[in-house]
Enzyme design. Structure first.
Site, PDB file in Angstrom:
ATOM      1  N   PRO A  81      11.997  23.627 -32.504  1.00 15.81           N
ATOM      2  CA  PRO A  81      11.708  22.312 -32.977  1.00 15.81           C
ATOM      3  C   PRO A  81      12.238  21.167 -32.752  1.00 15.81           C
ATOM      4  CG  PRO A  81      11.689  24.187 -34.625  1.00 15.81           C
ATOM      5  CD  PRO A  81      12.267  24.859 -33.330  1.00 15.81           C
ATOM      6  N   CYS A  82      11.598  20.066 -32.502  1.00 19.68           N
ATOM      7  CA  CYS A  82      12.328  18.911 -31.910  1.00 19.68           C
ATOM      8  C   CYS A  82      12.302  17.656 -32.811  1.00 19.68           C
ATOM      9  CB  CYS A  82      11.873  18.410 -30.695  1.00 19.68           C
ATOM     10  SG  CYS A  82      10.165  17.914 -30.510  1.00 19.68           S
ATOM     11  N   GLN A  83      11.513  18.187 -33.929  1.00 26.19           N
ATOM     12  CA  GLN A  83      11.320  16.913 -35.077  1.00 26.19           C
ATOM     13  C   GLN A  83      12.715  16.257 -35.471  1.00 26.19           C
ATOM     14  OE1 GLN A  83       9.827  19.893 -35.124  1.00 26.19           O
ATOM     15  NE2 GLN A  83       7.880  19.821 -35.740  1.00 26.19           N
ATOM     16  N   PHE A  85      15.333  15.829 -34.017  1.00 24.45           N
ATOM     17  CA  PHE A  85      15.793  14.899 -33.065  1.00 24.45           C
ATOM     18  C   PHE A  85      15.299  13.616 -32.904  1.00 24.45           C
ATOM     19  CE2 PHE A  85      17.386  19.284 -31.862  1.00 24.45           C
ATOM     20  CZ  PHE A  85      18.653  19.037 -32.197  1.00 24.45           C
TER      21      PHE A  85
END
Length: 107
Positions: A81-83, A85
């Site tokens: 998951p990149c949310q 960042f």
């Protein structure tokens, strides 16, 4: 030769789609979010991919190994998951906010 892959943090199946297009056999996928898992099923139910709709840390590696049988795993693909960042998660774009998803790539 067919190469075997597993898709981690699978979402709705974009990585799986690309893997199939590249000639891989996607054996399993892992996605914790229920809505994303429903979309994944709709996109991949005809392909025979086993979807684990649970926290990746709870998936039994022996169960996944059984899916492979005597065949090797060639690719373990993951898009953590990149949310957390994303700049969208920053308060007034000055500092980052604590987000436990940032630790998933370290687990």
């Amino acid at each position: 030769m067919v190469y075997n892959a597993i898709d981690l943090f699978a979402g709705c199946g974009g990585m799986t789609e690309g893997l199939f297009a590249a000639g891989y056999r996607v054996v399993a996928a892992v996605e914790i979010d229920h809505n994303a898992a429903q979309a994944y099923r709709a996109n991949n139910e005809q392909r025979g991919v086993v979807l684990y709709e649970e926290d990746i840390r709870q998936v039994d590696p022996n169960a996944v190994k059984q899916l492979l049988g005597d065949e090797p795993l060639h690719l373990l693909a993951g898009c953590p998951p990149c949310q957390g960042f994303s700049t969208m998660r920053r308060k007034n774009k000055r500092g980052s906010k604590r987000d436990s998803r940032n630790l998933m790539s370290l687990s």
